[in-house]
Design a protein around this motif. Structure first.
Motif, PDB file in Angstrom:
ATOM      1  N   GLU A  94       0.826  -1.206   0.000  1.00  0.00           N
ATOM      2  CA  GLU A  94       0.000   0.000   0.000  1.00  0.00           C
ATOM      3  C   GLU A  94       0.864   1.260   0.000  1.00  0.00           C
ATOM      4  N   LYS A  95       1.926   1.244   0.799  1.00  0.00           N
ATOM      5  CA  LYS A  95       2.828   2.403   0.839  1.00  0.00           C
ATOM      6  C   LYS A  95       3.558   2.548  -0.495  1.00  0.00           C
ATOM      7  N   LEU A  96       3.973   1.440  -1.071  1.00  0.00           N
ATOM      8  CA  LEU A  96       4.628   1.494  -2.378  1.00  0.00           C
ATOM      9  C   LEU A  96       3.678   2.060  -3.429  1.00  0.00           C
ATOM     10  N   ASP A  97       2.424   1.620  -3.419  1.00  0.00           N
ATOM     11  CA  ASP A  97       1.429   2.164  -4.353  1.00  0.00           C
ATOM     12  C   ASP A  97       1.291   3.670  -4.176  1.00  0.00           C
ATOM     13  N   GLU A  98       1.301   4.115  -2.944  1.00  0.00           N
ATOM     14  CA  GLU A  98       1.159   5.542  -2.628  1.00  0.00           C
ATOM     15  C   GLU A  98       2.361   6.347  -3.136  1.00  0.00           C
ATOM     16  N   LEU A  99       3.558   5.797  -3.020  1.00  0.00           N
ATOM     17  CA  LEU A  99       4.782   6.532  -3.350  1.00  0.00           C
ATOM     18  C   LEU A  99       5.222   6.396  -4.803  1.00  0.00           C
ATOM     19  N   TRP A 100       4.775   5.361  -5.478  1.00  0.00           N
ATOM     20  CA  TRP A 100       5.289   5.048  -6.820  1.00  0.00           C
ATOM     21  C   TRP A 100       4.927   6.130  -7.830  1.00  0.00           C
ATOM     22  N   MET A 101       5.910   6.472  -8.667  1.00  0.00           N
ATOM     23  CA  MET A 101       5.708   7.399  -9.780  1.00  0.00           C
ATOM     24  C   MET A 101       6.168   6.697 -11.059  1.00  0.00           C
ATOM     25  N   PRO A 102       5.548   6.979 -12.188  1.00  0.00           N
ATOM     26  CA  PRO A 102       5.916   6.309 -13.436  1.00  0.00           C
ATOM     27  C   PRO A 102       7.406   6.403 -13.789  1.00  0.00           C
ATOM     28  N   VAL A 103       8.076   7.454 -13.367  1.00  0.00           N
ATOM     29  CA  VAL A 103       9.497   7.601 -13.686  1.00  0.00           C
ATOM     30  C   VAL A 103      10.326   6.451 -13.119  1.00  0.00           C
ATOM     31  N   TYR A 104       9.863   5.822 -12.043  1.00  0.00           N
ATOM     32  CA  TYR A 104      10.604   4.705 -11.446  1.00  0.00           C
ATOM     33  C   TYR A 104      10.619   3.477 -12.344  1.00  0.00           C
ATOM     34  N   ASN A 105       9.692   3.420 -13.311  1.00  0.00           N
ATOM     35  CA  ASN A 105       9.687   2.303 -14.253  1.00  0.00           C
ATOM     36  C   ASN A 105      11.002   2.229 -15.033  1.00  0.00           C
ATOM     37  N   ALA A 106      11.686   3.345 -15.170  1.00  0.00           N
ATOM     38  CA  ALA A 106      12.962   3.373 -15.882  1.00  0.00           C
ATOM     39  C   ALA A 106      14.058   2.615 -15.128  1.00  0.00           C
ATOM     40  N   PHE A 107      13.874   2.404 -13.839  1.00  0.00           N
ATOM     41  CA  PHE A 107      14.895   1.766 -13.011  1.00  0.00           C
ATOM     42  C   PHE A 107      14.563   0.321 -12.633  1.00  0.00           C
ATOM     43  N   PHE A 108      13.324  -0.071 -12.870  1.00  0.00           N
ATOM     44  CA  PHE A 108      12.887  -1.412 -12.484  1.00  0.00           C
ATOM     45  C   PHE A 108      12.185  -2.070 -13.670  1.00  0.00           C
ATOM     46  N   GLU A 109      12.708  -3.198 -14.103  1.00  0.00           N
ATOM     47  CA  GLU A 109      12.224  -3.883 -15.298  1.00  0.00           C
ATOM     48  C   GLU A 109      10.723  -4.180 -15.243  1.00  0.00           C
ATOM     49  N   HIS A 110      10.227  -4.532 -14.082  1.00  0.00           N
ATOM     50  CA  HIS A 110       8.814  -4.903 -13.938  1.00  0.00           C
ATOM     51  C   HIS A 110       8.025  -3.855 -13.148  1.00  0.00           C
ATOM     52  N   GLY A 111       8.486  -2.597 -13.208  1.00  0.00           N
ATOM     53  CA  GLY A 111       7.783  -1.525 -12.507  1.00  0.00           C
ATOM     54  C   GLY A 111       7.704  -1.784 -11.023  1.00  0.00           C
ATOM     55  N   LYS A 112       6.631  -1.344 -10.402  1.00  0.00           N
ATOM     56  CA  LYS A 112       6.518  -1.508  -8.948  1.00  0.00           C
ATOM     57  C   LYS A 112       6.304  -2.950  -8.526  1.00  0.00           C
ATOM     58  N   GLU A 113       6.027  -3.838  -9.482  1.00  0.00           N
ATOM     59  CA  GLU A 113       5.892  -5.266  -9.183  1.00  0.00           C
ATOM     60  C   GLU A 113       7.250  -5.968  -9.181  1.00  0.00           C
ATOM     61  N   ASP A 114       8.293  -5.254  -9.563  1.00  0.00           N
ATOM     62  CA  ASP A 114       9.632  -5.841  -9.625  1.00  0.00           C
ATOM     63  C   ASP A 114      10.063  -6.281  -8.222  1.00  0.00           C
ATOM     64  N   PRO A 115      10.551  -7.493  -8.069  1.00  0.00           N
ATOM     65  CA  PRO A 115      10.979  -7.949  -6.739  1.00  0.00           C
ATOM     66  C   PRO A 115      12.206  -7.211  -6.207  1.00  0.00           C
ATOM     67  N   LYS A 116      12.874  -6.445  -7.043  1.00  0.00           N
ATOM     68  CA  LYS A 116      14.052  -5.691  -6.608  1.00  0.00           C
ATOM     69  C   LYS A 116      13.697  -4.347  -5.962  1.00  0.00           C
ATOM     70  N   VAL A 117      12.432  -3.935  -6.032  1.00  0.00           N
ATOM     71  CA  VAL A 117      12.013  -2.668  -5.421  1.00  0.00           C
ATOM     72  C   VAL A 117      12.083  -2.798  -3.904  1.00  0.00           C
ATOM     73  N   GLN A 118      12.758  -1.843  -3.276  1.00  0.00           N
ATOM     74  CA  GLN A 118      12.893  -1.851  -1.817  1.00  0.00           C
ATOM     75  C   GLN A 118      12.529  -0.486  -1.251  1.00  0.00           C
ATOM     76  N   LEU A 119      11.483  -0.444  -0.435  1.00  0.00           N
ATOM     77  CA  LEU A 119      11.151   0.786   0.292  1.00  0.00           C
ATOM     78  C   LEU A 119      12.126   0.945   1.458  1.00  0.00           C
ATOM     79  N   ILE A 120      12.610   2.163   1.624  1.00  0.00           N
ATOM     80  CA  ILE A 120      13.492   2.482   2.746  1.00  0.00           C
ATOM     81  C   ILE A 120      12.871   3.666   3.480  1.00  0.00           C
ATOM     82  N   LYS A 121      12.610   3.467   4.764  1.00  0.00           N
ATOM     83  CA  LYS A 121      12.095   4.561   5.593  1.00  0.00           C
ATOM     84  C   LYS A 121      13.198   4.954   6.565  1.00  0.00           C
TER      85      LYS A 121
END
Length: 164
Positions: A94-121
């Motif tokens: 839910e937090k990832l959905d809230e924070l995600w912006m389309p520009v991040y797709n350039a860094f992650f092959e599968h967008g926000k569904e990419d298993p490499k995405v890591q939220l850091i607080k």
């Protein structure tokens, strides 16, 4: 300046700058810094959110030692901010959905569904702020102080620290 005024100034600066150097400690206790984009900040709620890659040196370092530093510098190189705190690796769709912006797709092959995405607080516990003020006025003050051997350090801008 009140504590709230200081916190408001820090909040505004982080919001305006966006990019930070995140410094972590390696397992050998060496410092490691990498540029990051500050996605969301609430100094009052003690939250600074970043999106990183996992695996990465940064994530590995946070797993070993969660103490971090965020260093910010304004585009005009007049305002600087150092924030210390504890980093948390967060798994929260839910937090990832809230924070995600389309520009991040350039860094992650599968967008926000990419298993490499890591939220850091980062939960900040302190900050120090510097504002160099007007460069021309400062040069005049420095020149005058050099001739008169008068210390003028306090008049060269604004500096404060605050516990968060």
């Amino acid at each position: 300046m009140s504590k709230q005024d200081k916190m408001d100034k820090i909040q505004a600066l982080v919001k305006d700058i966006k990019y930070t150097m995140l410094t972590t400690r390696t397992s050998e206790n060496h410092l490691h810094a990498c540029p990051m984009n500050t996605v969301e900040t609430s100094i009052g709620a003690k939250e600074i959110w970043l999106i990183g890659h996992n695996p990465s040196d940064t994530v590995d370092n946070i797993k070993v030692n969660d103490e971090v530093n965020l260093a910010y510098s304004s585009d005009d190189n007049k305002k600087f901010l150092s924030v210390t705190g504890k980093a948390h690796l967060v798994e929260n769709k839910e937090k990832l959905d809230e924070l995600w912006m389309p520009v991040y797709n350039a860094f992650f092959e599968h967008g926000k569904e990419d298993p490499k995405v890591q939220l850091i607080k980062v939960v900040p516990h302190g900050a120090e702020y510097w504002d160099n003020g007007n460069a021309i006025a400062n040069m005049v003050k420095i020149g005058s102080a050099a001739v008169t051997t008068t210390k003028i350090e306090e008049g060269l801008g604004e500096n404060f620290s605050v516990e968060l």
